[in-house]
Design an enzyme around this catalytic site. Sequence first.
Site, PDB file in Angstrom:
ATOM      1  N   ASP A  45       0.846  -1.195   0.000  1.00  0.00           N
ATOM      2  CA  ASP A  45       0.000   0.000   0.000  1.00  0.00           C
ATOM      3  C   ASP A  45       0.880   1.242   0.000  1.00  0.00           C
ATOM      4  O   ASP A  45       1.799   1.361   0.805  1.00  0.00           O
ATOM      5  CB  ASP A  45      -0.895   0.003   1.242  1.00  0.00           C
ATOM      6  N   TYR A  50       2.527  10.299   0.801  1.00  0.00           N
ATOM      7  CA  TYR A  50       3.565   9.817   1.705  1.00  0.00           C
ATOM      8  C   TYR A  50       4.958  10.302   1.315  1.00  0.00           C
ATOM      9  O   TYR A  50       5.879  10.267   2.129  1.00  0.00           O
ATOM     10  CB  TYR A  50       3.581   8.283   1.750  1.00  0.00           C
ATOM     11  N   LYS A  78      -2.708   6.030  -3.899  1.00  0.00           N
ATOM     12  CA  LYS A  78      -3.815   6.975  -3.710  1.00  0.00           C
ATOM     13  C   LYS A  78      -3.504   8.327  -4.331  1.00  0.00           C
ATOM     14  O   LYS A  78      -2.361   8.798  -4.249  1.00  0.00           O
ATOM     15  CB  LYS A  78      -4.086   7.156  -2.209  1.00  0.00           C
ATOM     16  N   HIS A 109      -7.698   9.562  -1.702  1.00  0.00           N
ATOM     17  CA  HIS A 109      -7.119   9.503  -0.366  1.00  0.00           C
ATOM     18  C   HIS A 109      -8.017  10.159   0.684  1.00  0.00           C
ATOM     19  O   HIS A 109      -8.253   9.600   1.758  1.00  0.00           O
ATOM     20  CB  HIS A 109      -5.739  10.178  -0.372  1.00  0.00           C
TER      21      HIS A 109
END
Length: 309
Positions: A45, A50, A78, A109
Amino acid sequence: MADKTFKLNTGADIPAFGLGTWQGEPGKVKTAVSHALKSGYKLIDAAYCYGNEDEVGAGLADAFASGIKREDVFVMTKVWATYNTRIGLGLEKSLKALGLDYVDLYLIHWPLLLNPDGNDDRFPKKEDGSRDVIHSFDHREAWKEMEKLVETGKVKAIGVCNYSKRYLEELLPVAKIVPAINQLENHPWLPQTEIVDLCHEKGIHVVAYSPLGSTGSPLASAEPVVKLAEKKGVSPYTILLSHHVSRGHTVLAKSVNPDRIDANKNLVALEKDELKLLDDYSADIVAKKEWKRYVYPPFGVEFGFPDKS
């Protein structure tokens, strides 16, 4: 248990257990991803937000070079909130960073829009320091753009993340494609039964993140978790991860430590009475309104979650 899969509403299989990469320590994510895949993980994932998709991609490349086949790895990522009006561009950026031609699952997201012309690519802020949110944005418009991606072959399926019951009920009447999953913070201190039940009703698979709570795994000391761990002869972490798979949900375990990555996949089956012990505990938490949500960015948006309303 870690090798178990669940059927999505697309007909594809999603692994029951995967590696999360949020807050992965810089410089260690590549090795974590590569080690996880070589030790038997099938699901990775990721997310543009991030800021480490390039490391994830390097880890994937290393695993593929070792002989692991791309088609045997389920990769989901995402689109971030600054790209919710430019979802195609967001996908292209993620694919380039990941070094992939397609992802198995692409998610919204968060259902809001951060200023795409703001002062930062991921976290634009106003002069007062608050998040630069475009409050007139309708999250359903983002889903229309997501649906167009399916035809390109660059995403095998699409889904949502952090959707409450209210937001999902707004989306479903206009959706031509029902989301394949809803990825949620989910654990005994935040069962989110109302949205989980709706997902079950609509054939939307639940994927749980932050299953141990926050940093330091505070849930590992919860009384019924400790009790079950002693009964089963495993760690509290194992109970918290196994809880989701035994309920029919996918769970994401987050670590860059090779030993912890290995240990996390040693799941156990929980019986109905054991699940009931945790469910009753959660129900009591909710009744007392003592729920704890650990992931809730300061967007200044009311997303419709009961614990935040």
